[in-house]
Design an enzyme around this catalytic site. Structure first.
Site, short mmCIF file in Angstrom:
data_model
loop_
_atom_site.label_atom_id
_atom_site.label_comp_id
_atom_site.label_asym_id
_atom_site.label_seq_id
_atom_site.Cartn_x
_atom_site.Cartn_y
_atom_site.Cartn_z
N ASP A 74 0.82 -1.22 0.00
CA ASP A 74 0.00 0.00 0.00
C ASP A 74 0.85 1.26 0.00
O ASP A 74 2.06 1.22 0.17
CB ASP A 74 -0.96 0.00 1.21
CG ASP A 74 -0.26 -0.36 2.52
OD1 ASP A 74 0.98 -0.34 2.56
OD2 ASP A 74 -0.96 -0.65 3.50
N ASN A 150 -7.33 -2.18 14.19
CA ASN A 150 -8.73 -2.50 13.87
C ASN A 150 -8.84 -3.74 12.99
O ASN A 150 -9.90 -4.02 12.45
CB ASN A 150 -9.40 -1.30 13.18
CG ASN A 150 -8.71 -0.94 11.88
OD1 ASN A 150 -7.74 -1.59 11.48
ND2 ASN A 150 -9.19 0.10 11.21
N HIS A 152 -7.05 -4.27 10.19
CA HIS A 152 -6.79 -4.10 8.76
C HIS A 152 -5.51 -4.81 8.35
O HIS A 152 -4.59 -4.98 9.14
CB HIS A 152 -6.82 -2.62 8.33
CG HIS A 152 -5.67 -1.78 8.73
ND1 HIS A 152 -5.82 -0.45 9.09
CD2 HIS A 152 -4.35 -2.02 8.80
CE1 HIS A 152 -4.64 0.06 9.35
NE2 HIS A 152 -3.73 -0.86 9.19
N GLU A 157 -9.57 -1.74 5.31
CA GLU A 157 -10.21 -1.38 6.56
C GLU A 157 -11.47 -2.21 6.81
O GLU A 157 -12.00 -2.83 5.88
CB GLU A 157 -10.59 0.11 6.52
CG GLU A 157 -9.42 1.06 6.29
CD GLU A 157 -8.60 1.30 7.56
OE1 GLU A 157 -8.50 0.39 8.41
OE2 GLU A 157 -8.04 2.40 7.69
C1 GLP Z 1 -0.36 0.58 8.60
C2 GLP Z 1 -0.08 -0.21 7.30
C3 GLP Z 1 -0.21 -1.69 7.52
C4 GLP Z 1 0.43 -2.04 8.83
C5 GLP Z 1 -0.38 -1.49 9.95
C6 GLP Z 1 0.22 -1.71 11.33
O1 GLP Z 1 -1.36 1.49 8.52
N1 GLP Z 1 -0.85 0.18 6.20
O2 GLP Z 1 0.36 -2.37 6.42
O3 GLP Z 1 0.49 -3.45 8.96
O4 GLP Z 1 -0.72 -0.15 9.74
O5 GLP Z 1 1.25 -0.82 11.56
P1 GLP Z 1 2.31 -1.01 12.73
O6 GLP Z 1 3.18 -2.15 12.33
O7 GLP Z 1 3.06 0.29 12.79
O8 GLP Z 1 1.54 -1.29 13.97
#
Ligand code: GLP
Length: 268
Positions: A74, A150, A152, A157
């Site tokens: 993404d 959440n 995702h 989402e």
């Molecule tokens: C982000 C990314 C995800 C990631 C998630 C968790 O928004 N788009 O790919 O897995 O949130 O992030 P973190 O590893 O900083 O908790």
């Protein structure tokens, strides 16, 4: 400890460092047995140390990335590649510039397109091209994932359509808030993103999901033991036939009491 829940392999490691090393070894093994592997890559804070470990392995001559092809999950939208908060910048800074990946072999969804009257059409075309490029590369061999608070995966989402391919998403308030820690202020967090869809993730041959810290503990319980529902996008992984979860103990807090009966090697 190693467990098998609903067909998903779960490793619980002592801490973030061990979790990262375990994940790095799985990625390194994939690239070693198939030098032309197609990797699906993730951003966020969780895989940072895994990338560091992979860089060390590369520097020690243990792993060679020259033939791999990669597709990132993404990118924020809109955002400039040069913006330090863009995932393009993240990947370059934390991984690509420090290994021998071949220029042109890595792909990240385009975060910025020229505004024109056919803006939405052009964006849709870019998303379709991304899906096609993954197919043309032979599909993703190993998809690395984190998980949002959440549930995702990528930026898919809650309420996502499971059949979706790469598409533009509207970020949840919760995601904007969680990711605001990387920006100067919450107002600077883009409200949209381009994300691979659940369909792309489910088509990957193997999935490797990393989670660290107590904050991920509740959602992991819902993902692993709860219903398969678009409300918890990661729950769809219960239906994937080759999923490995690498968790540190803190992330596993909520599920540990339920895991004992699923221990691999346990004689009943
Ligand atoms: C982000 C990314 C995800 C990631 C998630 C968790 O928004 N788009 O790919 O897995 O949130 O992030 P973190 O590893 O900083 O908790």
């Amino acid at each position: 400890m190693k467990y098998n829940v609903r067909g998903m392999k779960i490793f619980v490691l002592e801490d973030y460092a061990q979790m990262s090393m375990k994940a790095a070894r799985i990625v390194a093994a994939q690239v070693t047995i198939k030098p032309q592997s197609v990797l699906g890559l993730a951003t966020g804070s969780t895989p940072l140390k895994m990338y560091e470990d992979l860089i060390h392995m590369y520097q020690q001559g243990i792993v060679d990335f020259s033939e791999i092809i990669s597709f990132n999950l993404d990118e924020y939208y809109p955002i400039e590649k040069e913006n330090e908060q863009s995932y393009a910048y993240y990947m370059k800074h934390h991984f690509f510039s420090k290994i021998n990946i071949t220029e042109g072999n890595y792909h990240i969804p385009e975060g910025l397109i020229v505004k024109s009257s056919g803006h939405d059409k052009a964006l849709e075309q870019l998303c379709n091209n991304y899906d096609q490029a993954i197919i043309d590369a032979g599909g993703i061999d190993l998809q690395v994932l984190g998980i949002g608070n959440n549930g995702h995966i990528g930026f898919n989402e809650p309420d996502i359509r499971f059949e979706s391919g790469t598409h533009k998403v509207l970020l949840d308030e919760e995601t904007i808030l969680a990711n605001s820690r990387f920006f100067k202020s919450i107002d600077e967090v883009p409200k949209q993103a381009i994300s691979m869809g659940v369909r792309n993730i489910m088509h990957s041959k193997k999935v490797l999901l990393l989670a660290s810290g107590l904050g991920k503990s509740e959602i992991l319980k819902a993902m692993i033991f709860g219903d398969i529902t678009p409300q918890v996008p990661a729950s769809i992984l219960q239906l994937h036939n080759d999923v490995t979860l690498i968790l540190d103990k803190a992330a596993a807090t909520e599920i540990l009491p339920f895991l004992t009966q699923y221990e691999i090697g346990l004689v009943r």
